[in-house]
Design an enzyme around this catalytic site. Structure first.
Site, short mmCIF file in Angstrom:
data_model
loop_
_atom_site.label_atom_id
_atom_site.label_comp_id
_atom_site.label_asym_id
_atom_site.label_seq_id
_atom_site.Cartn_x
_atom_site.Cartn_y
_atom_site.Cartn_z
N TYR A 61 -2.46 -0.13 10.04
CA TYR A 61 -2.65 -0.71 8.72
C TYR A 61 -1.35 -0.61 7.91
O TYR A 61 -0.89 -1.58 7.31
CB TYR A 61 -3.78 0.00 7.99
N SER B 170 0.83 -1.20 0.00
CA SER B 170 0.00 0.00 0.00
C SER B 170 0.86 1.25 0.00
O SER B 170 1.97 1.26 0.56
CB SER B 170 -0.90 0.00 1.24
#
Length: 335
Positions: free
Chosen positions: A152, A127
């Protein structure tokens, strides 16, 4: 080619599985159909491909080590595209254990299954969030990313480290893909475009964080899929120029690579909203809010390595991508 796609009922996973099937590959889809968002949307995605020749689906949670190991052994795949994950930055502040379970333990089980089943290439989703506190833009895979600002992001950075370790120890070719703000038809309801569209059509205000001063590298789903497909077909080899005296984070002496997949342009959030208003033919009532914990000011992808190695870089304008999303949204919800 027999390819396992984890997260096959998810936004990106569904589109990747569909594209692989269209080119004649056999696809083994895996998904636990979690209720993080509306499961009906996931089932409707699967309904688009369930009856296609070459597709089989297995409802399976990757956290369960033994069933995952057995499944990989039974299906005899050659490649794995790992897209299953617990997504969302803000949700990670409320439910941190869900991220460690899915993104760390689940990923370890995938790595172990690849190790024991002679997988020839693992491509996995990282990501843009791993860039964290970095402010030098555009973000490059050759930059250090040791300062994540959300759990995350930390789990995605952990995935990159775990993948490199297995690639080094067991010589498994692995490629990590850092996605930048993916949007488009069949998208996730927790993403800004989906939420904004729903609220504007319902005459409700939209929450605009950081007083609209965010910048994002919005990347259309078809461009993400094209990048994934080209990367999975390019099995990485060790970089002969890699040097431990000045280690390059983007390559390795192991068969390991990292790539950004982004539109390589940073769009102001207010411009994104304006494009959405144009597509809907309706103005948004905006509720301006401060920056939220875990957020970053701007994202902007350097895709030079991707373009050089696979001959592709995303380029769909937000006006085009948003219009396609709105067409899908109105059709899906019968508006």
């Amino acid at each position: 080619m027999r390819t396992i796609v984890t997260g096959a009922a998810g936004f990106i996973g569904f589109h990747v599985a569909k594209r692989l099937l269209e080119r004649g590959d056999q696809v083994i889809g895996i998904d636990n159909l979690s209720d993080y968002y509306d499961v009906r949307l996931k089932l409707d995605r699967l309904a688009q491909i369930n009856n296609q020749s070459g597709f089989t689906f297995h409802k399976q949670d990757l956290v369960e080590h033994e069933p995952v190991a057995q499944l990989f052994k039974e299906v005899g795949a050659q490649r794995v595209i790992h897209l299953a994950a617990q997504a969302g930055v803000r949700y990670s502040l409320e439910n941190p254990h869900a991220y460690v379970d899915s993104n760390v333990v689940g990923f370890l089980n995938v790595l172990e299954a690849c190790r024991h089943n002679k997988i020839e290439h693992l491509v996995y989703a990282s990501s843009s969030s791993v860039y964290g506190s970095n402010t030098k833009v555009p973000f490059s895979v050759h930059d250090n990313v040791d300062h994540p600002v959300s759990l995350y992001a930390a789990t995605k950075k952990a995935n990159e480290l775990m993948a490199h370790t297995y690639s080094h120890l067991y010589r498994i070719p692995m490629t990590g893909l850092r996605f930048f703000t993916v949007y488009g038809p069949w998208g996730r309801p927790d993403m800004a475009l989906f939420k904004f569209t729903r609220s504007i059509l319902a005459n409700e205000p939209i929450d605009v964080y950081n007083n609209g001063e965010h910048q994002r590298d919005f990347t259309y789903i078809d461009d993400i899929v094209e990048g994934i497909i080209r990367v999975v077909d390019r099995v990485p080899a060790p970089d002969p120029d890699w040097n431990g005296q000045s280690p390059d984070p983007g390559t390795s002496s192991a068969p390991y690579r990292l790539y950004n997949i982004g539109n390589h342009s940073s769009v102001q959030l207010m411009d994104f909203i304006a494009a959405l208003e144009t597509a809907l033919g309706k103005k948004a009532e905006k509720r301006m809010l401060p920056m939220q914990p875990g957020d970053v000011q701007a994202t902007y992808a350097d895709v030079e390595d991707l373009a050089r190695d696979v001959g592709f870089s995303p380029d769909t304008p937000i006006e085009t991508g948003i219009a396609r999303f709105i067409d899908w949204y109105k059709d899906y919800y019968r508006i």
